[in-house]
Design an enzyme around this catalytic site. Structure first.
Site, short mmCIF file in Angstrom:
data_model
loop_
_atom_site.label_atom_id
_atom_site.label_comp_id
_atom_site.label_asym_id
_atom_site.label_seq_id
_atom_site.Cartn_x
_atom_site.Cartn_y
_atom_site.Cartn_z
N GLU A 1 1.50 3.70 3.08
CA GLU A 1 1.93 3.16 4.38
C GLU A 1 3.45 3.23 4.39
OE1 GLU A 1 -0.03 -0.63 4.87
OE2 GLU A 1 -2.01 0.26 4.54
N HIS B 1 0.87 -1.18 0.00
CA HIS B 1 0.00 0.00 0.00
C HIS B 1 0.91 1.23 0.00
CE1 HIS B 1 -2.96 -2.91 2.05
NE2 HIS B 1 -3.30 -2.78 0.78
N ARG C 1 -2.98 4.44 -1.55
CA ARG C 1 -3.05 3.02 -1.19
C ARG C 1 -2.87 2.13 -2.41
NH1 ARG C 1 -4.93 -0.16 3.11
NH2 ARG C 1 -6.05 -2.07 2.55
N ASN D 1 -3.26 -6.07 -2.11
CA ASN D 1 -3.21 -7.06 -1.04
C ASN D 1 -4.49 -7.90 -0.93
OD1 ASN D 1 -1.50 -8.15 0.98
ND2 ASN D 1 -2.67 -7.13 2.59
N ARG D 2 -5.30 -7.89 -1.98
CA ARG D 2 -6.53 -8.68 -1.98
C ARG D 2 -6.70 -9.52 -3.25
NH1 ARG D 2 -6.05 -6.54 2.22
NH2 ARG D 2 -7.61 -5.70 3.66
N GLU E 1 2.28 -5.46 10.82
CA GLU E 1 1.38 -4.30 10.86
C GLU E 1 1.73 -3.49 12.10
OE1 GLU E 1 -1.60 -2.38 8.90
OE2 GLU E 1 -1.77 -4.55 8.61
#
Length: 313
Positions: free
Chosen positions: A24, A21, A63, A70-71, A178
Site C-alpha cells: 500500500e 501493509h 502485504r 494489522n491483525r 484509508e
C-alpha cells in the site's frame, strides 16, 4: 459565561505509520519522504515521528511476510516469548509495541496515524475504533470540514467480534487513514495528495488544540460495521460468484433488500436479503479475498462530541 467543556491533556507525541501493509504505497512513499524531510509534518511543541512499520514487506512490495501485521496487536501475540521461530510480523509487533506503547503508558504515543490504501472505491476514509472518544470525533469533524467539498467518510469498527487488533491500537488515540481506489503496488498522484491533506489537517487540528483553541460541540456521520459478507462458494469452497456490476465501486451507497449483490458465471443475480438497507464498504477489496470478505455491511448513524479544550490553557 464560562462554557462547559472537557479539559483534555495536551498532545505531545504523534506517530505516522506507513507500510503496515508493504504494497500500500501511498503511506510508504509519504513516510519515506518525511523521514528525509519532515518539515511539513512538524508543529511547534509537538513530536511527530514518521515510521515504516513493516520494512521487510515494503522491500518485497507485499502485504506481509508471514501474517497480517494489522491483525496481531492482541495480548496473546504481544505476550509471546521472543524467538526466531515466531512469525516475522509477531516479532515486529512486539518491537513496535515497546517503541510506541503501551496504550496507557507514561511514555506511550498519544496518537498514531496508520496510513493505508484500498483497492475499493472508498475515497478518503477515517477509521474510528471508539465511539466515545470526544477528541477523535472533534478531530474527524475538523478534517471532514477542511477537506470539503471532497467527501471524507468515517468507518466505525467498534464491534464485539468484528473489531480487530490494529497496529495503531497501542496509542491512546488510534487513527486509521484509508484512501482509494488504488491498486496494490501502485502510486497514484491524486490518492497521494488526498492522504497528504488528511494528515495536514489532522496535525493542524492538534496544533490548534494545543494552542488552547476551544472546539464547540459537534456531530459527525459515521458508518458502523455490522457484518462481513463472504463470496458465494461451491461445495469445494471455491468462489462461485463475483461482485455484481451494480454493486462494484458503490462503497458508502445504500444497498436495499432485493438489490443485486453477486453475479454467477451463468448469469444468475444474487440479491441482498433481509429487510434492512445497508451501506457496503471495502467492496471487492483485493486483500480481503484471502480473508473471505467480499464486502462489509455498515449502518449509518450520528456521533456527538462535547466541547473540548486543552487543559493547560
Amino acid at each position: 459565561m464560562t462554557s462547559c467543556h472537557i479539559a483534555e491533556e495536551p498532545i505531545k507525541k504523534v506517530a505516522i505509520f506507513g507500510g503496515t501493509h508493504g504494497n500500500e504505497l501511498t503511506g510508504v512513499f509519504l513516510v519515506k519522504h518525511w523521514l528525509e524531510n519532515g518539515a511539513e509534518i512538524q508543529r511547534t511543541g509537538l513530536e511527530v515521528k514518521p515510521f515504516i512499520t513493516n520494512p521487510r514487506a515494503v522491500k518485497k512490495c507485499t502485504r506481509y511476510i508471514d501474517c497480517d501485521l494489522n491483525r496481531i496487536f492482541d495480548l496473546e501475540n504481544l505476550g509471546k516469548k521472543m524467538s526466531e521461530d515466531l512469525p516475522y510480523e509477531v516479532r515486529r509487533a512486539q518491537e513496535i509495541y515497546h517503541l510506541f506503547g503501551p496504550k496507557d503508558g507514561e511514555d506511550s504515543y498519544d496518537i498514531i496515524f496508520d496510513l493505508h490504501n484500498t483497492t475499493s472505491n472508498m475515497g478518503c476514509t477515517l477509521i474510528l475504533e471508539d465511539s466515545r472518544n470526544n477528541f477523535l470525533i472533534q478531530m474527524f469533524h475538523y478534517i471532514k470540514t477542511s477537506l470539503a467539498p471532497l467527501p471524507c467518510y468515517v468507518y466505525l469498527i467498534e464491534h464485539p467480534s468484528l473489531k480487530y487488533a490494529t497496529t495503531r491500537s497501542i496509542a491512546k488515540c488510534p487513527v486509521g487513514i484509508e484512501v482509494g481506489p488504488q491498486p496494490q503496488g501502485v502510486l497514484r498522484a491524486d490518492i497521494l495528495d488526498q492522504m497528504r491533506k488528511m494528515i495536514k489537517h489532522a496535525l493542524d487540528f492538534i496544533h490548534h488544540f494545543n494552542e488552547g483553541k476551544e472546539f464547540p460541540p459537534c456531530a459527525i456521520e459515521v458508518y458502523k460495521i455490522i457484518e462481513k459478507v463472504d463470496y458465494p462458494r461451491d461445495e469445494n469452497g471455491e468462489i462461485a460468484a463475483v461482485i455484481h456490476p451494480n454493486l462494484q465501486d458503490q462503497d458508502w451507497k445504500p444497498l436495499h433488500p432485493g438489490d443485486p449483490m453477486f453475479l454467477t458465471l451463468d448469469g444468475k443475480t444474487m440479491p441482498l436479503g433481509g429487510d434492512c438497507t445497508v451501506y457496503p464498504v471495502f467492496v471487492n477489496e483485493a486483500a480481503y479475498y484471502e480473508k473471505k470478505e467480499a464486502f462489509a455491511k455498515t449502518t449509518k448513524l450520528m456521533l456527538n462530541a462535547k466541547s473540548i479544550r486543552c487543559s493547560v490553557h
